[in-house]
Design a protein around this motif. Structure first.
Motif, PDB file in Angstrom:
ATOM      1  N   SER A   4     -27.782 -18.960  32.140  1.00 45.37           N
ATOM      2  CA  SER A   4     -26.555 -18.408  32.736  1.00 45.37           C
ATOM      3  C   SER A   4     -25.338 -18.981  32.031  1.00 45.37           C
ATOM      4  N   GLU A   5     -24.244 -18.225  32.111  1.00 49.12           N
ATOM      5  CA  GLU A   5     -22.964 -18.721  31.586  1.00 49.12           C
ATOM      6  C   GLU A   5     -21.883 -18.344  32.598  1.00 49.12           C
ATOM      7  N   PHE A   6     -20.834 -19.151  32.670  1.00 51.68           N
ATOM      8  CA  PHE A   6     -19.781 -18.853  33.646  1.00 51.68           C
ATOM      9  C   PHE A   6     -19.110 -17.519  33.329  1.00 51.68           C
ATOM     10  N   LYS A   7     -18.788 -16.781  34.367  1.00 51.12           N
ATOM     11  CA  LYS A   7     -17.959 -15.593  34.205  1.00 51.12           C
ATOM     12  C   LYS A   7     -16.553 -16.029  33.780  1.00 51.12           C
ATOM     13  N   PRO A   8     -15.794 -15.126  33.165  1.00 47.74           N
ATOM     14  CA  PRO A   8     -14.402 -15.486  32.843  1.00 47.74           C
ATOM     15  C   PRO A   8     -13.643 -15.839  34.125  1.00 47.74           C
ATOM     16  N   MET A   9     -12.760 -16.814  34.027  1.00 47.90           N
ATOM     17  CA  MET A   9     -12.008 -17.283  35.211  1.00 47.90           C
ATOM     18  C   MET A   9     -11.204 -16.137  35.851  1.00 47.90           C
ATOM     19  N   GLU A  10     -10.704 -15.209  35.028  1.00 51.91           N
ATOM     20  CA  GLU A  10      -9.914 -14.100  35.593  1.00 51.91           C
ATOM     21  C   GLU A  10     -10.777 -13.273  36.544  1.00 51.91           C
ATOM     22  N   GLU A  11     -12.048 -13.068  36.162  1.00 45.95           N
ATOM     23  CA  GLU A  11     -12.946 -12.278  37.009  1.00 45.95           C
ATOM     24  C   GLU A  11     -13.245 -13.013  38.313  1.00 45.95           C
ATOM     25  N   LEU A 111     -20.843 -16.932  40.360  1.00 46.69           N
ATOM     26  CA  LEU A 111     -19.885 -17.523  39.411  1.00 46.69           C
ATOM     27  C   LEU A 111     -20.324 -17.259  37.975  1.00 46.69           C
ATOM     28  N   CYS A 112     -21.574 -16.812  37.805  1.00 42.00           N
ATOM     29  CA  CYS A 112     -22.147 -16.744  36.449  1.00 42.00           C
ATOM     30  C   CYS A 112     -22.685 -15.358  36.118  1.00 42.00           C
ATOM     31  N   ASN A 113     -22.850 -15.132  34.834  1.00 41.22           N
ATOM     32  CA  ASN A 113     -23.641 -14.008  34.329  1.00 41.22           C
ATOM     33  C   ASN A 113     -24.961 -14.571  33.832  1.00 41.22           C
ATOM     34  N   THR A 114     -26.039 -13.831  34.071  1.00 41.67           N
ATOM     35  CA  THR A 114     -27.344 -14.267  33.573  1.00 41.67           C
ATOM     36  C   THR A 114     -27.594 -13.571  32.243  1.00 41.67           C
ATOM     37  N   ILE A 115     -27.911 -14.392  31.260  1.00 42.29           N
ATOM     38  CA  ILE A 115     -28.026 -13.881  29.884  1.00 42.29           C
ATOM     39  C   ILE A 115     -29.492 -13.633  29.566  1.00 42.29           C
ATOM     40  N   SER A 116     -29.736 -12.569  28.865  1.00 39.23           N
ATOM     41  CA  SER A 116     -31.122 -12.247  28.539  1.00 39.23           C
ATOM     42  C   SER A 116     -31.749 -13.284  27.613  1.00 39.23           C
TER      43      SER A 116
END
Ligand code: SF4
Ligand code: SF4
Length: 227
Positions: A4-11, A111-116
């Motif tokens: 996972s990686e954090f979503k952009p703070m704006e989102e 808070l995150c996006n899951t990356i393939s």
């Protein structure tokens, strides 16, 4: 393992435009390894949110957020802090957010996006699934994944074909969009259904080149009986 990686703070701040108080929940499993869910990551996010004027009512990490029993037992002593918040922000993969949303009586936001990682992952026996779409939409759907819980992976359901709560494509499955509707209704968030979710960028489903070239991808692929 799910990356996972954090979503952009704006989102993240956009999700929180109506929330002033939040509880932060991190995962010490895959997410900590990804640099998103460990205690240090959660504390860093707390500082960022407070700098934006948000009140953090409490924070903690759970060894594996995909384990609902662990979530419930870890949060039980922190119930007052959780209930004082407008929402719970979850730093983990999509499975951790889904498991949290089904275990906590409070709106849970990713808070995150899951990356393939190329369909390589650990064994998980419960009902939540994540297709690692790279752009998590669980904030719009009450923490139920429309990609994996709807047979057509509809982002703006329902299709209208469900019968007695069951999916028209896979009758042994509950209709994912009926589950989403019920969850949003329970949490008084039916307005979420008015938000149009745009088509996905399917390029994000692919394994990023930076991972293919990493030792991590090599280990996962080999362990799962790949190359
Ligand atoms: S929307 Fe579903 S598939 Fe995409 S990251 Fe979230 S849980 Fe995973
Ligand atoms: S019946 Fe429900 S789960 Fe099945 S395809 Fe239609 S919206 Fe998706």
């Amino acid at each position: 393992m799910l990356l996972s990686e954090f979503k952009p703070m704006e989102e993240i701040l956009d999700f929180l435009k109506n929330d002033n108080k939040v509880f932060l929940l991190g995962c010490k499993g895959c997410a900590e390894s990804s640099g998103t869910g460990g205690m240090a990551d959660v504390k860093e996010m707390k500082v960022k949110l407070e700098a934006e004027g948000k009140e953090v009512t409490g924070f903690t990490t759970v060894d594996f957020l995909c384990q609902k029993t662990l979530i419930k037992s870890r949060l039980a002593p922190l119930t007052d802090q959780v209930m004082a918040a407008d929402s719970v922000l979850v730093a983990s993969c999509g499975i951790g957010v889904q498991a949290s949303a089904s275990s906590i009586n409070k709106y849970c936001r990713p808070l995150c996006n899951t990356i393939s990682l190329g369909d390589q992952r650990g064994k998980w026996v419960s009902f939540e699934r994540c297709r690692e779409c790279g752009d998590c939409v669980l904030d719009y759907t009450g923490g139920i994944c429309p990609i994996t819980k709807c047979s057509k992976s509809l982002l703006n359901g329902a299709c209208g074909g469900a019968s007695k709560g069951k999916c028209e494509v896979t009758p042994e499955m509950d209709c994912g969009w009926e589950l989403i509707y019920k969850r949003l209704k329970e949490l008084n968030q039916l307005d979420k259904l008015k938000v149009y979710i745009p088509p996905k960028d399917y390029a994000k489903f692919h394994v990023p080149s930076k991972l293919i070239n990493s030792t991590l991808y090599d280990i996962e692929f080999t362990e799962e009986g790949g190359a």
